[in-house]
Design an enzyme around this catalytic site. Structure first.
Site, PDB file in Angstrom:
ATOM      1  N   GLU A  95       0.807  -1.215   0.000  1.00 49.58           N
ATOM      2  CA  GLU A  95       0.000   0.000   0.000  1.00 49.58           C
ATOM      3  C   GLU A  95       0.844   1.271   0.000  1.00 49.58           C
ATOM      4  OE1 GLU A  95      -3.075   0.245  -0.429  1.00 49.58           O
ATOM      5  OE2 GLU A  95      -3.949  -1.687   0.067  1.00 49.58           O
ATOM      6  N   GLU A 126       7.839 -21.787   8.709  1.00 50.25           N
ATOM      7  CA  GLU A 126       8.099 -20.925   9.860  1.00 50.25           C
ATOM      8  C   GLU A 126       9.132 -21.528  10.811  1.00 50.25           C
ATOM      9  OE1 GLU A 126       5.061 -21.480  13.392  1.00 50.25           O
ATOM     10  OE2 GLU A 126       3.963 -21.139  11.527  1.00 50.25           O
TER      11      GLU A 126
END
Length: 313
Positions: A95, A126
């Site tokens: 953004e 992870e």
């Protein structure tokens, strides 16, 4: 992994110590509630998040100052995490170009397991503390950069390894966790802990923890950009008019800040090549459009400073 293995027992013990993994003692009846009551109950839990973020305000401010300083000197902001945490980072990074007119490589989002993990879970990724190594090499992470490691539990090996790697390269390492005294905090230069408590659905850290992460990252990017002069009077003045809506917003922004009509604002934008800052500068100061770029460069991109210098002449 055997059900009675020492490593499994250690992980279970560690999870039991995390508030994000605990259960809401008064919510054992969730599956019996009417839908409207469920809405109220979940909203009540979500309402606790802003207070948890506010409590970390001093550390967030330290992080913003560190980020703004590095970006001002040519560095980058790099978010990383696994699962929801990584996706929140990618969202915030994506953004920044349309909102603040930044280059796509100024704010970067990395997810454990690679770009495919943005849409499809890559759960095992992870657990790899070296999972960021290739990305760090590709990006040539260095002393001017900031690496923000995000983990709801605060114990994700991918994030811990990345923070260590960032510090070894001289980058500023910032951690964002949803538990107090988290593991990743001990691997960061600045540790942000938003202790949101048990999740509405036990262990589902895409909920309150994810919301807290989004709020924190909103602050890290937005407040850093404000300090870099990307806003004026609380308005986006470095946005990129890449579609009709954003072009209309540019015209409205110039008109609102300068007090001119929309036609004058549109003409000024055309004269300066579409930039909101130079359009405002030329209207408020009478500066020739051709001179605005140099004036803004001289003011380090800060419109208020450029206006002040022009009006002082």
């Amino acid at each position: 992994m055997s059900s009675d293995s020492p490593s499994l027992r250690a992980i279970i013990s560690e999870l039991e110590s995390l508030t994000t993994e605990s259960m809401l003692v008064d919510r054992a009846d969730l599956d019996t509630l009417a839908t409207r009551d469920l809405v109220d109950a979940m909203n009540l839990e979500d309402a606790r998040v802003p207070a948890a973020v506010a409590a970390a305000g001093d550390d967030i401010a330290r992080a913003v100052d560190g980020i703004a300083d590095r970006l001002r000197r040519g560095g980058r902001l790099i978010y990383l995490g696994a699962g929801t945490a990584g996706r929140v980072g990618v969202l915030d990074a994506s953004e920044c170009p349309p909102t603040f007119g930044t280059s796509p490589d100024l704010v970067v989002g990395l997810v454990a397991g690679g770009p495919g993990a943005i849409q499809t879970a890559v759960e095992g990724a992870e657990d790899d503390p070296d999972g960021s190594a290739a990305d760090f090499d590709r990006l040539a992470v260095g002393p001017m950069d900031v690496v923000v490691g995000i983990s709801a539990s605060g114990r994700t090996p991918y994030v811990t390894g990345a923070l260590d790697r960032a510090r070894a390269r001289g980058a500023l390492a910032i951690s964002v966790a949803a538990n107090a005294d988290s593991v990743i905090s001990r691997h960061a230069d600045v540790a942000i802990e938003t202790v949101v408590g048990p999740e509405f659905v036990s262990g589902s850290t895409r909920l309150k923890a994810g919301t807290a992460q989004k709020l924190v990252l909103n602050m890290l990017s937005t407040l850093s950009m404000i300090k870099l002069g990307k806003t004026y009077h609380g308005v986006m003045v470095d946005l990129q008019a890449t579609n009709e809506k954003l072009h209309a917003r540019s015209v409205r922004t110039v008109a609102t800040i300068t007090g001119c009509d929309y036609a004058t604002a549109a003409d000024a934008l055309t004269a300066v090549g579409g930039g909101v800052k130079p359009a405002i500068l030329t209207i408020l100061t009478g500066m020739p459009p051709a001179d605005t770029t140099a004036a803004l460069d001289d003011a380090q991109g800060i419109l208020r400073v450029a206006i002040g210098k022009a009006q002082a002449r």
